[in-house]
Design a protein around this motif. Sequence first.
Motif, PDB file in Angstrom:
ATOM      1  N   GLY A  88     -57.161  23.923 -32.596  1.00  0.00           N
ATOM      2  CA  GLY A  88     -57.605  23.679 -34.077  1.00  0.00           C
ATOM      3  C   GLY A  88     -58.896  24.670 -34.082  1.00  0.00           C
ATOM      4  O   GLY A  88     -59.617  24.975 -33.247  1.00  0.00           O
ATOM      5  N   ASP A  89     -59.080  25.148 -35.443  1.00  0.00           N
ATOM      6  CA  ASP A  89     -60.243  25.949 -35.795  1.00  0.00           C
ATOM      7  C   ASP A  89     -61.131  24.942 -36.304  1.00  0.00           C
ATOM      8  O   ASP A  89     -61.217  24.182 -36.997  1.00  0.00           O
ATOM      9  CB  ASP A  89     -60.123  26.704 -37.090  1.00  0.00           C
ATOM     10  CG  ASP A  89     -60.867  27.428 -37.584  1.00  0.00           C
ATOM     11  OD1 ASP A  89     -61.988  27.455 -37.110  1.00  0.00           O
ATOM     12  OD2 ASP A  89     -60.604  28.579 -38.338  1.00  0.00           O
ATOM     13  N   PRO A  90     -62.439  25.289 -35.444  1.00  0.00           N
ATOM     14  CA  PRO A  90     -63.705  24.331 -35.608  1.00  0.00           C
ATOM     15  C   PRO A  90     -64.187  24.268 -37.156  1.00  0.00           C
ATOM     16  O   PRO A  90     -64.723  23.457 -37.527  1.00  0.00           O
ATOM     17  CB  PRO A  90     -64.813  24.744 -34.678  1.00  0.00           C
ATOM     18  CG  PRO A  90     -64.277  26.216 -34.406  1.00  0.00           C
ATOM     19  CD  PRO A  90     -62.943  26.208 -34.334  1.00  0.00           C
ATOM     20  N   ALA A  91     -63.758  25.415 -38.073  1.00  0.00           N
ATOM     21  CA  ALA A  91     -64.048  25.383 -39.151  1.00  0.00           C
ATOM     22  C   ALA A  91     -63.291  24.327 -40.304  1.00  0.00           C
ATOM     23  O   ALA A  91     -63.635  24.165 -41.323  1.00  0.00           O
ATOM     24  CB  ALA A  91     -64.147  26.776 -39.809  1.00  0.00           C
ATOM     25  N   ASP A  92     -62.185  24.073 -39.624  1.00  0.00           N
ATOM     26  CA  ASP A  92     -61.336  23.189 -40.590  1.00  0.00           C
ATOM     27  C   ASP A  92     -62.113  21.739 -40.641  1.00  0.00           C
ATOM     28  O   ASP A  92     -62.501  21.251 -39.776  1.00  0.00           O
ATOM     29  CB  ASP A  92     -60.047  23.039 -40.130  1.00  0.00           C
ATOM     30  CG  ASP A  92     -59.241  24.267 -39.747  1.00  0.00           C
ATOM     31  OD1 ASP A  92     -59.691  25.323 -40.902  1.00  0.00           O
ATOM     32  OD2 ASP A  92     -58.164  24.577 -39.162  1.00  0.00           O
ATOM     33  N   PRO A  93     -61.899  20.891 -41.649  1.00  0.00           N
ATOM     34  CA  PRO A  93     -62.471  19.903 -41.803  1.00  0.00           C
ATOM     35  C   PRO A  93     -61.707  18.677 -41.056  1.00  0.00           C
ATOM     36  O   PRO A  93     -60.481  18.853 -40.842  1.00  0.00           O
ATOM     37  CB  PRO A  93     -62.227  19.487 -43.397  1.00  0.00           C
ATOM     38  CG  PRO A  93     -61.199  20.205 -43.624  1.00  0.00           C
ATOM     39  CD  PRO A  93     -61.081  21.604 -42.983  1.00  0.00           C
ATOM     40  N   PRO A  94     -62.377  17.618 -40.635  1.00  0.00           N
ATOM     41  CA  PRO A  94     -61.547  16.483 -40.098  1.00  0.00           C
ATOM     42  C   PRO A  94     -60.462  16.048 -40.754  1.00  0.00           C
ATOM     43  O   PRO A  94     -60.585  15.928 -41.945  1.00  0.00           O
ATOM     44  CB  PRO A  94     -62.782  15.542 -39.647  1.00  0.00           C
ATOM     45  CG  PRO A  94     -64.108  16.239 -40.003  1.00  0.00           C
ATOM     46  CD  PRO A  94     -63.744  17.225 -40.792  1.00  0.00           C
ATOM     47  N   SER A  95     -59.410  15.757 -40.031  1.00  0.00           N
ATOM     48  CA  SER A  95     -58.173  15.143 -40.486  1.00  0.00           C
ATOM     49  C   SER A  95     -57.373  14.282 -39.667  1.00  0.00           C
ATOM     50  O   SER A  95     -57.266  14.678 -38.625  1.00  0.00           O
ATOM     51  CB  SER A  95     -57.445  16.540 -41.194  1.00  0.00           C
ATOM     52  OG  SER A  95     -56.047  16.166 -41.647  1.00  0.00           O
ATOM     53  N   GLY A  96     -56.874  13.366 -40.464  1.00  0.00           N
ATOM     54  CA  GLY A  96     -55.764  12.691 -39.636  1.00  0.00           C
ATOM     55  C   GLY A  96     -54.302  13.232 -39.641  1.00  0.00           C
ATOM     56  O   GLY A  96     -53.388  12.841 -39.090  1.00  0.00           O
ATOM     57  N   ASP A  97     -54.105  14.469 -40.228  1.00  0.00           N
ATOM     58  CA  ASP A  97     -52.686  15.068 -40.413  1.00  0.00           C
ATOM     59  C   ASP A  97     -52.150  15.167 -39.301  1.00  0.00           C
ATOM     60  O   ASP A  97     -50.918  15.136 -39.121  1.00  0.00           O
ATOM     61  CB  ASP A  97     -52.875  16.366 -41.211  1.00  0.00           C
ATOM     62  CG  ASP A  97     -53.359  16.230 -42.690  1.00  0.00           C
ATOM     63  OD1 ASP A  97     -53.511  14.946 -43.158  1.00  0.00           O
ATOM     64  OD2 ASP A  97     -53.409  17.157 -43.370  1.00  0.00           O
ATOM     65  N   LEU A  98     -52.781  15.760 -38.330  1.00  0.00           N
ATOM     66  CA  LEU A  98     -52.050  16.087 -37.032  1.00  0.00           C
ATOM     67  C   LEU A  98     -51.524  14.958 -36.143  1.00  0.00           C
ATOM     68  O   LEU A  98     -50.389  14.911 -35.925  1.00  0.00           O
ATOM     69  CB  LEU A  98     -53.024  16.800 -35.939  1.00  0.00           C
ATOM     70  CG  LEU A  98     -52.535  16.977 -34.540  1.00  0.00           C
ATOM     71  CD1 LEU A  98     -51.407  18.037 -34.556  1.00  0.00           C
ATOM     72  CD2 LEU A  98     -53.666  17.592 -33.700  1.00  0.00           C
ATOM     73  N   ALA A  99     -52.282  13.841 -36.031  1.00  0.00           N
ATOM     74  CA  ALA A  99     -52.050  12.307 -35.446  1.00  0.00           C
ATOM     75  C   ALA A  99     -50.465  12.002 -36.172  1.00  0.00           C
ATOM     76  O   ALA A  99     -49.634  11.443 -35.461  1.00  0.00           O
ATOM     77  CB  ALA A  99     -52.885  11.537 -35.071  1.00  0.00           C
ATOM     78  N   GLU A 100     -50.879  12.195 -37.573  1.00  0.00           N
ATOM     79  CA  GLU A 100     -49.602  11.587 -38.373  1.00  0.00           C
ATOM     80  C   GLU A 100     -48.439  12.123 -38.410  1.00  0.00           C
ATOM     81  O   GLU A 100     -47.290  11.286 -38.269  1.00  0.00           O
ATOM     82  CB  GLU A 100     -50.235  11.496 -39.916  1.00  0.00           C
ATOM     83  CG  GLU A 100     -49.036  11.090 -40.895  1.00  0.00           C
ATOM     84  CD  GLU A 100     -48.865   9.759 -41.073  1.00  0.00           C
ATOM     85  OE1 GLU A 100     -47.569   9.609 -41.383  1.00  0.00           O
ATOM     86  OE2 GLU A 100     -49.434   9.147 -40.352  1.00  0.00           O
ATOM     87  N   ALA A 101     -48.489  13.503 -38.100  1.00  0.00           N
ATOM     88  CA  ALA A 101     -47.178  14.600 -37.985  1.00  0.00           C
ATOM     89  C   ALA A 101     -46.653  13.938 -36.886  1.00  0.00           C
ATOM     90  O   ALA A 101     -45.518  14.227 -36.657  1.00  0.00           O
ATOM     91  CB  ALA A 101     -47.534  16.024 -38.253  1.00  0.00           C
ATOM     92  N   VAL A 102     -47.574  13.913 -35.525  1.00  0.00           N
ATOM     93  CA  VAL A 102     -46.859  13.896 -34.320  1.00  0.00           C
ATOM     94  C   VAL A 102     -46.306  12.558 -34.112  1.00  0.00           C
ATOM     95  O   VAL A 102     -45.302  12.562 -33.664  1.00  0.00           O
ATOM     96  CB  VAL A 102     -47.885  14.369 -33.086  1.00  0.00           C
ATOM     97  CG1 VAL A 102     -47.540  13.770 -31.905  1.00  0.00           C
ATOM     98  CG2 VAL A 102     -48.224  15.764 -33.210  1.00  0.00           C
ATOM     99  N   ASN A 103     -47.229  11.589 -34.508  1.00  0.00           N
ATOM    100  CA  ASN A 103     -46.813  10.226 -33.907  1.00  0.00           C
ATOM    101  C   ASN A 103     -45.703   9.640 -34.946  1.00  0.00           C
ATOM    102  O   ASN A 103     -44.836   8.909 -34.331  1.00  0.00           O
ATOM    103  CB  ASN A 103     -48.091   9.170 -34.233  1.00  0.00           C
ATOM    104  CG  ASN A 103     -49.132   9.713 -32.953  1.00  0.00           C
ATOM    105  OD1 ASN A 103     -48.951  10.284 -32.168  1.00  0.00           O
ATOM    106  ND2 ASN A 103     -50.395   9.169 -33.355  1.00  0.00           N
ATOM    107  N   ASN A 104     -45.711   9.988 -36.056  1.00  0.00           N
ATOM    108  CA  ASN A 104     -44.682   9.205 -37.110  1.00  0.00           C
ATOM    109  C   ASN A 104     -43.478  10.165 -37.474  1.00  0.00           C
ATOM    110  O   ASN A 104     -42.677   9.711 -38.181  1.00  0.00           O
ATOM    111  CB  ASN A 104     -45.486   8.822 -38.277  1.00  0.00           C
ATOM    112  CG  ASN A 104     -46.473   7.761 -37.796  1.00  0.00           C
ATOM    113  OD1 ASN A 104     -46.286   6.973 -37.200  1.00  0.00           O
ATOM    114  ND2 ASN A 104     -47.420   7.749 -38.501  1.00  0.00           N
TER     115      ASN A 104
END
Length: 583
Positions: A404-420
Amino acid sequence: MDPTTKAQDLVGKYLARETDRGKWSDGERAPQQAFVSELSGNAVDYYINGTAYFNALDAEIEALLTSKAKGRYLYLSAWWLGLAKLSADTEIQPLGEFGTTLVQNFPFLKDLTKPTKIGQDFPALTLPSGKLLARRLEDLYHSGADVRILAWVSPFAARFPIPQLDGIRPLNVHTLLSVAEMRSRFGEQGAGNVMVNLAAHPMGATHCKLVVAGDHKSTRAFTGGIDPVINRMDLSWHDLAVRVTGPSAAAIHRFFQQLWAENIKRPAESFVIDGLAIESRLKTAVKIPDPPEPPQGDGHGSYVQVLRTVPQMRFSASGPEWLYEKNSAIRALITAGAGFRKEPISFAPEGIFEFKVALEKAISRAEKYIFIADQAFSSQEIMGWINARLLAKPDLKVILLHGGDPADPPSGDLAEAVNNHLIPHVPPLLLGSSSGLDGLEFYGWTDTTVHCKVTIIDDVFCIVGSANAMRRSLYTDTELSVAILDAVGTGVVRNLRRDLWAKYCGMSLPSEMPLVSVPQTGYDELLDIDKALSLWCSGWGGGLPPGTKLLPKIKGFSLPMAATTAYSQKLHDQQDADSRKTF
């Protein structure tokens, strides 16, 4: 099998064509290159990481400077243009002199008139040769070449202190200062050759990073993840670009031509930086000439399709709530004053989603492996396509490399896309797998931004460009990628895969060691996919020399992924927007 028949079979299998049309919706269509004469006959070169790319760009400029050919040109499009110096003390003024006078009559709007300091420093881009890219482009322009620069800026980030755009603001201001500097370098006669790109979805960006160069006889085009900014050469930044020569380069030229013409049609806007008004375009801006007619492909070389994303435009009256959500009057003013509602792109009134169509088909046809390296993996659709193919093809191997780019804001998008969306119903594998799942490995590269945006399938097909594994790259950001098919045994896709994986093992590539004739141990063996797959999972084949292994900072995740930030559909819709929705 007849080589011609084999090539036709591969084209039909991996490349998107109009005959694939099924449940496609508005904007979804096959890339324009469909026949052998349009697909074949391309040469492809690739550049791993920023230093290699900027050396190639420097060499391209040098060749144009020394050329005696007629009609020399170089066109550059950037999401972030870093050709000038940016000081942390730089200020933006939201509304300019007229707007400031206007809102004095409305006390509740007074916050809009306050200047905002940027608070970040960025130096101008210096090429590996030690030369400023700004100076190289200036010299090229004054040599008589047609040099054009088109750089995106958000209508909000460079004007208003909106918290959700804090990360974009300094980039946009750096771009605007670079536009002003290049206009000064080109002089009054050439200043119109530098334009701010405002023909983008206001919830997205013109994200494509491309360079088109040539003369009256030939065209070459670069695309990838690399913007003309100095930090793209940092060791912590992993990136990739390609150069195509042939029919595909002319198609990329025409795309730049369309974007340039679109901005000429639209009203000019003004941005105020340190009290200096910078116009988005000047009256002296003129249209881009047509590209030279490319040679017809004859079935040889790489088969290339140009993949575009251009957004739809659907808006409500007041704009999204996050634009000063607590004060609807301010939101309405920003929406109207900064032009939130945009007219549809004239050459794509329903949008263009070629990248989406091409990627979906290629994933659905994977036989042996899928490898994707990307900074995001937030697209639930893409993760779903991979899941469907894994379940349909149980012996398929999938490797995803994330950083990830450290400049990107925190997000739950990655875990949501991977897990679900990626892992449901994928069977477990208890031994030899980092993920704990059969056929799927998900790796992270610690302290490195994996910005390269590449998908490789079966050692014969790949996509490289500006489009991420994100929803906004499918539907909202203006993107430019290329699909490359090795239909006739050029080896370019397999070589790219080997060289990327060699870098992940810490190897220096032969191109980086011109005085050394013997490749590093394991380099040649990585060309064999049956051996190379064991890098990612010990149970996937074997035969690599001892010591040929991934860098220590490239580590496999156990799946499902731990969610460090709760998933929010509202934030997902904001940060990974979908232009097909109404805003």
